[in-house]
Design an enzyme around this catalytic site. Structure first.
Site, PDB file in Angstrom:
ATOM      1  N   GLY A 129       0.793  -1.223   0.000  1.00  0.00           N
ATOM      2  CA  GLY A 129       0.000   0.000   0.000  1.00  0.00           C
ATOM      3  C   GLY A 129       0.819   1.262   0.000  1.00  0.00           C
ATOM      4  N   SER A 207       4.651  -5.650  -2.529  1.00  0.00           N
ATOM      5  CA  SER A 207       4.790  -4.226  -2.820  1.00  0.00           C
ATOM      6  C   SER A 207       5.520  -3.522  -1.677  1.00  0.00           C
ATOM      7  CB  SER A 207       3.422  -3.617  -3.115  1.00  0.00           C
ATOM      8  OG  SER A 207       3.555  -2.348  -3.741  1.00  0.00           O
TER       9      SER A 207
END
Length: 535
Positions: A129, A207
C-alpha cells in the site's frame, strides 16, 4: 500541454497501491477458542476457512512516539469480542469509522491441529500500500487456507502508515519500521504457546510490504527476529530515502500542519483529517521538492545510519548475508500505473513515449533506453505497451534481479520467480488491460498465495497448490523445491538468474528471459533511481 498532463499523471505513479478495502475478511465466527500465553489468555475464534483466528494488539504508541510492546494479551481497539477484527491505521480513501490511531495489531491464523509443543514455522505477512494505505484485513488476506496448506502459523500485521509512521515532527524517523520490529518481538514471546518455533520465522510481503522486509534486512538489530524472507513485487528502484531528502520532506510537512518541532501540544491537538490532508499535499509535491523522493512512494523508510545501516543496493559495499530469499514479480507490474492511472482513456500515440520517459528518467537515461532496442515503439501502435514493459522492468523486475545477484555473491541463496498467471485483485477489476488474457498485474499474486481466489479456475487452483507447497518447503528449509514439483534453481554464483515462470509457460524451458534485466543494462548502462540520486 502534453508534458503538463504527463507530469500530473506521473505524480500518481503506483498510487493504485493506495486503494484500500476495509474488513474484507469474513467476521462470521464458528466457535470460541482460547490459548494460555505468558501474556495472559488469548481469546480467538474458529475462522470460516478452518483455522483458529486470534486478533491481538501487539503494541501501543502515542502519536509520533515510539511504540511499546504490550505486556498482557489485549484484543484490538478495546474490543470485548474475540471475533472482532482490528481497525486499520489512518489513511485516505476509506471511511474514517474504519480506522484508528490505535492500530498496532495483528491477526494470527493457527491450524486446529497445531498446539503448544508442535514447533512449526511462522509466516509473517506485511501488507502493501505504498506505506500509506492497506491493512491486515485487506482483500484476500485471510490466512487460514495458507496456514493450513503450509502447516504453519500465519501472522498478518499492521504498522503505522504515512505521516503518522514516517513523518514525526519532533524528529524520530522510521516509526513504522520499529512498529514492525516490535510486532516480531511480540511474536517471539507468544509463538511457543500456539505451537510455533520463534526461531523459524519467515517474513513475506507484497509491494511496500516487501519494501518493509528489505528494510528489515538492512537493520542489524532485527536480524535475529527472522531467518528467511519472501519479497513479492518490491519497487526496489526507489531505494530508501536519504537523510537530506527526508529532512526536506519533514520540514515541509511541519510547515503544512503549522506546528513547530517542539510544540507537542500542537501535535497532539491536530485532527487526523488535517494530518492526512497535509500528507496528501506533501506526497503530491514531493517529487518537485526533491526528485530523489520519487513519484510513487515518497514516504518510505530512511537510511538513518543507526537503525538502517546499509542501502542494500548497488550504491555502497554490500554486506555479508546469510538469510535465504525468495523474490518474485508479476509479468505486468506496470499495468495499473500505465493503463489505469496515466492513460485510462485509450491508446496513446507513439510520440508520447519519449516525453513520458523524459519526465520519469531524464533525458540521458531516456536516450539510453531509446537506443537499447528493449522497448521498441510501433509508430502506428499504442505507446502504452512499451511504457508498461519499461515501467515493469525499471521499477520492479530488474532491480529485483540485481538484488538477487548481489545477495548470492555475498553469501546466501536467492530464488527468483515470475508470475505468468494470477487472479485479478479488486483494485485491478476496472482496468481492461489487467483483465486481458495473459496479463498479470501488480497485486494479482496475492489471491494465489493465500488461496483466496473467488471462483478459481483449474489453472489458478493448481498454481495456488504449487505455491503453497513451495512456501511450505521454503519455511522449513529455505528452498522452494518441493517433492513432485519441477525444480526451481537458485541464482548462480556467476550471476545467472533462472527466473522460474509461475503459472503459464511462455518459454520452452519455463524460465523468464532476462532481456533488459541482463547485468549490462539496468543497473549499469541505465541506472536505477537509487543510483542516479545516490540514495
Amino acid at each position: 500541454m502534453v508534458a503538463a498532463a504527463v507530469a500530473t499523471h506521473l505524480l500518481l505513479l503506483l498510487a493504485s497501491s493506495l486503494v484500500s478495502f476495509t474488513l474484507a475478511i469474513p467476521r462470521i465466527p464458528s466457535g470460541a477458542v482460547s490459548v494460555s500465553t505468558p501474556l495472559g489468555t488469548a481469546q480467538g475464534t474458529l475462522d470460516v476457512d478452518g483455522a483458529n483466528r486470534f486478533s491481538v494488539r501487539y503494541a501501543t504508541a502515542s502519536r509520533w512516539k515510539a511504540s511499546t510492546i504490550v505486556t498482557q494479551w489485549q484484543l484490538p481497539n478495546g474490543s470485548g469480542d474475540p471475533a472482532a477484527l482490528p481497525l486499520q491505521c489512518p489513511q485516505i480513501r476509506v471511511d474514517a469509522s474504519t480506522f484508528s490511531e490505535d492500530c498496532l495489531s495483528m491477526i494470527l491464523y493457527v491450524p486446529v491441529d497445531i498446539s503448544a509443543g508442535s514447533k512449526v514455522p511462522t509466516l509473517v505477512w506485511i501488507h502493501g500500500g505504498s506505506f500509506d494505505s492497506g491493512s491486515a484485513t485487506g482483500p484476500g488476506l485471510d490466512g487460514s487456507k495458507l496456514a493450513i496448506a503450509t502447516h504453519s502459523i500465519v501472522a498478518v500485521i499492521q504498522y503505522r502508515l504515512g505521516a503518522l509512521g514516517l513523518l514525526a515532527p519532533n524528529g524520530p524517523t522510521n516509526l513504522a519500521v520499529t512498529d514492525t520490529i516490535n510486532a516480531l518481538k511480540f511474536l517471539g514471546k507468544i509463538l511457543p504457546s500456539f505451537g510455533g518455533d520463534a526461531s523459524k520465522v519467515t517474513l513475506a510481503g507484497q509491494s511496500s510490504g516487501a519494501s518493509m522486509i528489505r528494510t528489515l534486512l538492512a537493520v542489524p538489530s532485527a536480524s535475529s527476529l527472522f531467518r528467511s524472507a519472501i519479497l513479492q513485487s518490491d519497487p526496489m528502484d526507489y531505494g530508501f530515502l536519504s537523510p537530506p531528502t527526508q529532512s526536506l520532506l519533514q520540514t515541509t510537512f511541519n510547515d503544512l500542519v503549522n506546528c513547530s518541532t517542539t510544540d507537542t501540544a500542537c501535535h497532539s491537538a491536530l485532527p487526523i483529517s488535517s494530518i492526512l490532508s497535509a500528507q496528501v499535499t506533501l506526497e503530491n509535491e514531493a517529487n518537485a521538492l526533491d526528485p530523489a523522493a520519487g513519484q510513487g512512494e515518497p514516504l518510505r523508510p530512511v537510511r538513518d545510519g543507526q537503525l538502517i545501516t546499509t542501502p542494500l543496493d548497488s550504491t555502497a559495499p554490500f554486506p555479508a548475508v546469510n538469510k535465504p530469499l525468495l523474490l518474485t514479480n508479476v509479468k505486468n507490474e506496470g499495468g495499473p500505473t500505465v493503463y489505469e492511472l496515466l492513460f485510462p482513456g485509450g491508446p496513446q500515440p507513439a510520440a508520447l513515449f519519449v516525453p513520458v520517459c523524459d519526465f520519469s528518467l531524464g533525458e540521458d537515461r531516456t536516450e539510453i533506453v531509446m537506443n537499447s532496442g528493449f522497448y521498441p515503439v510501433d509508430p502506428n501502435g499504442d505507446s502504452r505497451h512499451p511504457m508498461e514493459v519499461l515501467t515493469t522492468d525499471y521499477v520492479w523486475r530488474c532491480p529485483t534481479w540485481t538484488l538477487a545477484r548481489n545477495w548470492v555473491s555475498h553469501g546466501a541463496p536467492a530464488y527468483v520467480g515470475m508470475y505468468t498467471l494470477g487472479a485479478t485483485y479488486p483494485a485491478n477489476a476496472d482496468t481492461p488491460f489487467c483483465l486481458a488474457s495473459g496479463n498479470v498485474c501488480h497485486r494479482d499474486d496475492i489471491y494465489i498465495v493465500f488461496g483466496t481466489t473467488p471462483n478459481p479456475t483449474p489453472a489458478q487452483t493448481a498454481l495456488t497448490l504449487e505455491m503453497q507447497a513451495r512456501y511450505r518447503m521454503f519455511l522449513l528449509t529455505g528452498s522452494p523445491n518441493a517433492p513432485g514439483l519441477e525444480p526451481w534453481a537458485p541464482v548462480s554464483s556467476s550471476g545467472n538468474v533462472p527466473a522460474k515462470e509461475l503459472g503459464s509457460k511462455t518459454t520452452s524451458d519455463g524460465l523468464y528471459p532476462p532481456a533488459a534485466c541482463a547485468p549490462s543494462f539496468w543497473g549499469a548502462a541505465a541506472q536505477y533511481d537509487y543510483q542516479v540520486f545516490n540514495i
